[in-house]
Design an enzyme around this catalytic site. Structure first.
Site, PDB file in Angstrom:
ATOM      1  N   HIS A  77     -10.530  51.014  21.846  1.00 54.64           N
ATOM      2  CA  HIS A  77     -10.624  51.447  23.366  1.00 54.64           C
ATOM      3  C   HIS A  77     -12.347  51.837  23.381  1.00 54.64           C
ATOM      4  O   HIS A  77     -12.825  52.610  22.492  1.00 54.64           O
ATOM      5  CB  HIS A  77     -10.027  52.583  23.920  1.00 54.64           C
ATOM      6  CG  HIS A  77     -10.115  53.917  23.145  1.00 54.64           C
ATOM      7  ND1 HIS A  77     -10.840  54.835  23.643  1.00 54.64           N
ATOM      8  CD2 HIS A  77      -9.132  54.621  22.271  1.00 54.64           C
ATOM      9  CE1 HIS A  77     -10.621  55.928  22.955  1.00 54.64           C
ATOM     10  NE2 HIS A  77      -9.517  55.730  22.189  1.00 54.64           N
ATOM     11  N   ASP A 179     -14.170  58.770  18.551  1.00 55.87           N
ATOM     12  CA  ASP A 179     -13.075  58.706  19.152  1.00 55.87           C
ATOM     13  C   ASP A 179     -13.539  57.621  20.599  1.00 55.87           C
ATOM     14  O   ASP A 179     -13.698  58.158  21.564  1.00 55.87           O
ATOM     15  CB  ASP A 179     -12.214  59.731  19.700  1.00 55.87           C
ATOM     16  CG  ASP A 179     -10.997  59.349  20.510  1.00 55.87           C
ATOM     17  OD1 ASP A 179     -10.654  58.159  20.634  1.00 55.87           O
ATOM     18  OD2 ASP A 179     -10.432  60.191  21.019  1.00 55.87           O
ATOM     19  N   GLU A 211      -8.433  54.052  27.988  1.00 56.15           N
ATOM     20  CA  GLU A 211      -7.381  54.633  27.045  1.00 56.15           C
ATOM     21  C   GLU A 211      -7.083  55.980  27.235  1.00 56.15           C
ATOM     22  O   GLU A 211      -6.021  56.568  27.352  1.00 56.15           O
ATOM     23  CB  GLU A 211      -7.746  54.197  25.606  1.00 56.15           C
ATOM     24  CG  GLU A 211      -6.649  54.526  24.599  1.00 56.15           C
ATOM     25  CD  GLU A 211      -6.683  55.705  23.985  1.00 56.15           C
ATOM     26  OE1 GLU A 211      -5.551  56.111  23.167  1.00 56.15           O
ATOM     27  OE2 GLU A 211      -7.291  56.645  24.358  1.00 56.15           O
ATOM     28  N   GLU A 212      -8.133  56.721  27.507  1.00 54.55           N
ATOM     29  CA  GLU A 212      -8.077  58.274  27.242  1.00 54.55           C
ATOM     30  C   GLU A 212      -7.572  58.808  28.803  1.00 54.55           C
ATOM     31  O   GLU A 212      -7.187  60.133  28.612  1.00 54.55           O
ATOM     32  CB  GLU A 212      -9.553  58.972  27.286  1.00 54.55           C
ATOM     33  CG  GLU A 212     -10.303  58.664  26.074  1.00 54.55           C
ATOM     34  CD  GLU A 212      -9.831  59.400  24.761  1.00 54.55           C
ATOM     35  OE1 GLU A 212      -8.735  59.977  24.986  1.00 54.55           O
ATOM     36  OE2 GLU A 212     -10.389  58.757  23.819  1.00 54.55           O
ATOM     37  N   ASP A 234      -7.972  53.090  16.168  1.00 54.45           N
ATOM     38  CA  ASP A 234      -8.268  54.165  16.904  1.00 54.45           C
ATOM     39  C   ASP A 234      -8.597  55.523  15.893  1.00 54.45           C
ATOM     40  O   ASP A 234      -8.507  55.127  14.399  1.00 54.45           O
ATOM     41  CB  ASP A 234      -7.186  54.702  17.904  1.00 54.45           C
ATOM     42  CG  ASP A 234      -7.711  55.377  19.049  1.00 54.45           C
ATOM     43  OD1 ASP A 234      -8.536  56.204  18.922  1.00 54.45           O
ATOM     44  OD2 ASP A 234      -7.161  55.209  20.127  1.00 54.45           O
ATOM     45  N   HIS A 321     -12.027  65.030  20.111  1.00 52.79           N
ATOM     46  CA  HIS A 321     -12.234  65.542  21.403  1.00 52.79           C
ATOM     47  C   HIS A 321     -13.054  66.578  21.642  1.00 52.79           C
ATOM     48  O   HIS A 321     -13.020  67.240  22.487  1.00 52.79           O
ATOM     49  CB  HIS A 321     -10.813  65.614  22.219  1.00 52.79           C
ATOM     50  CG  HIS A 321     -10.320  64.423  22.606  1.00 52.79           C
ATOM     51  ND1 HIS A 321      -9.417  64.361  23.592  1.00 52.79           N
ATOM     52  CD2 HIS A 321     -10.129  63.183  22.246  1.00 52.79           C
ATOM     53  CE1 HIS A 321      -8.959  62.935  23.743  1.00 52.79           C
ATOM     54  NE2 HIS A 321      -9.316  62.349  22.676  1.00 52.79           N
TER      55      HIS A 321
HETATM   56 ZN   LIG Z   1      -8.983  57.473  20.908  1.00 52.34          ZN
END
Ligand SMILES: [Zn+2]
Length: 349
Positions: A77, A179, A211-212, A234, A321
């Site tokens: 992603h 990410d 995606e998130e 990922d 994150h």
């Molecule tokens: Zn991810």
């Protein structure tokens, strides 16, 4: 991987691309894969879909070992979590809503950047007076250095991402958007490695959107591609930092992590067995990942149409994150090596 992969990862991690606003990162990736694939297109949700044909015929050709070639969808992603402006007050402070899994704990004092290049610092109501309270997003704001509303050239609905330059320190690499830009780097590097090889399978390299916020780009792209097998690339959290959950046996630097289960899916057993066999045959370091939270594009691909054998390969990352995620380049190298080994073999499920 050599230094050109470091350069690639730096370029990918520093491009802007909050969920739904992936234009900049998509054009960077499109440039990187030009010449490496046979077809490339962008679909209605903004997914960048590239096809690297295998074998001799356009579709489902005879493979290297007499097995028919398969349609393999690999998804990484492009989007990153971010903040969306909800209100701008008379002092020029911007209130925001999260786009994806933004944690209050990870925000205060972080620098963010908007698509137009405007930077800001995330402030906390009360500042140091509130330092003992658990920070929540509704008590935070983006401070772009303004003193009044007229100073701010932004609008409700504009989005910002955590911003910090990429840093490489030995084998470890740092960036807010690891990410999943490290997954995008793995996929671009794989296409580079495949350029000089003969493989039987059609490889659909898909750089997905949104995606998130619920693996939305993977949902529609998997429907169109209708692959025989699907693998998401990922990141995964690690279990090796102080006081982290010992039930997560994933470590930075010990190889690519093969998804066995997460909150959204149970990986296809036969597909995982093929990946393990390829890793063991080629001596690629890998780890087994059982993650009790989160999921990836693999979930949507697995559930597409009438169901598709799917799994995920993860690059272990500490501080997922947050504004400073860490990965180990050797784990990304292992992901590329494993995918090459997998694609050079028949895929019989
Ligand atoms: Zn991810």
């Amino acid at each position: 991987m050599e230094n050109h992969v470091l350069e690639l990862t730096k370029r990918l991690t520093e491009a802007f691309g909050v969920s739904g606003y992936e234009d900049e990162i998509r054009s960077v990736i499109r440039e990187e894969i030009t010449g490496l694939v046979d077809e490339v297109r962008v679909d209605a949700l903004g997914n960048l879909v590239a096809l690297r044909r295998g074998g001799a015929s356009p579709r489902r050709r005879a493979g290297v070992a007499g097995q028919p070639g398969k349609r393999v969808m690999l998804a990484a992603h492009m989007d990153q979590i971010g903040l969306m402006v909800t209100h701008i007050d008379e002092k020029g402070c911007l209130r925001f809503a999260p786009v994806g899994g933004v944690l209050g704990l990870a925000c205060w004092g972080s620098q963010v950047r908007f698509a137009d290049g405007t930077v800001g610092t995330i402030g906390l109501d009360g500042g140091l007076n509130a330092r003992d309270k658990m920070p929540i997003l509704s008590s935070m704001y983006i401070d772009v250095g303004a003193t009044e509303r007229a100073d701010v050239a932004l609008h409700v609905g504009d989005v910002a991402a955590f911003w910090h330059a990429f840093a490489g320190q030995g084998n470890t690499w740092f960036a807010p958007s690891m990410d999943d830009r490290i997954g995008c780097a793995v996929l671009v590097q794989l296409l580079r490695e495949l350029a000089g090889r003969e493989i039987a399978h059609d490889v659909y390299a898909v750089f997905t959107t949104q995606e998130e916020v619920g693996t939305r780009g993977a949902t529609t792209s998997a429907y169109t591609i209708d692959p025989d097998v699907a693998i998401a690339l990922d990141v995964t959290p690690t279990g090796d930092a102080p006081h982290t959950n010992p039930a997560l046996e994933v470590y930075l630097g010990r190889g690519v992590a093969l998804k066995i289960m997460d909150k959204g899916m149970i990986s296809h057993i036969g597909l995982n067995q093929l990946l393990i066999a390829a890793a063991e045959a080629e001596g690629v370091p890998y780890q087994r990942e059982v993650l009790q939270l989160g999921s990836t594009d693999a979930r949507s691909m697995q559930m597409a149409r009438s169901g598709i054998p799917a799994t995920a390969l993860s690059v272990p990352s500490r501080h997922v994150h947050t504004p400073s995620q860490i990965v180990d380049r050797r784990d990304a190298e292992a992901a590329v090596a494993l995918l090459v080994a997998f694609l050079e073999r028949p895929i019989a499920l």
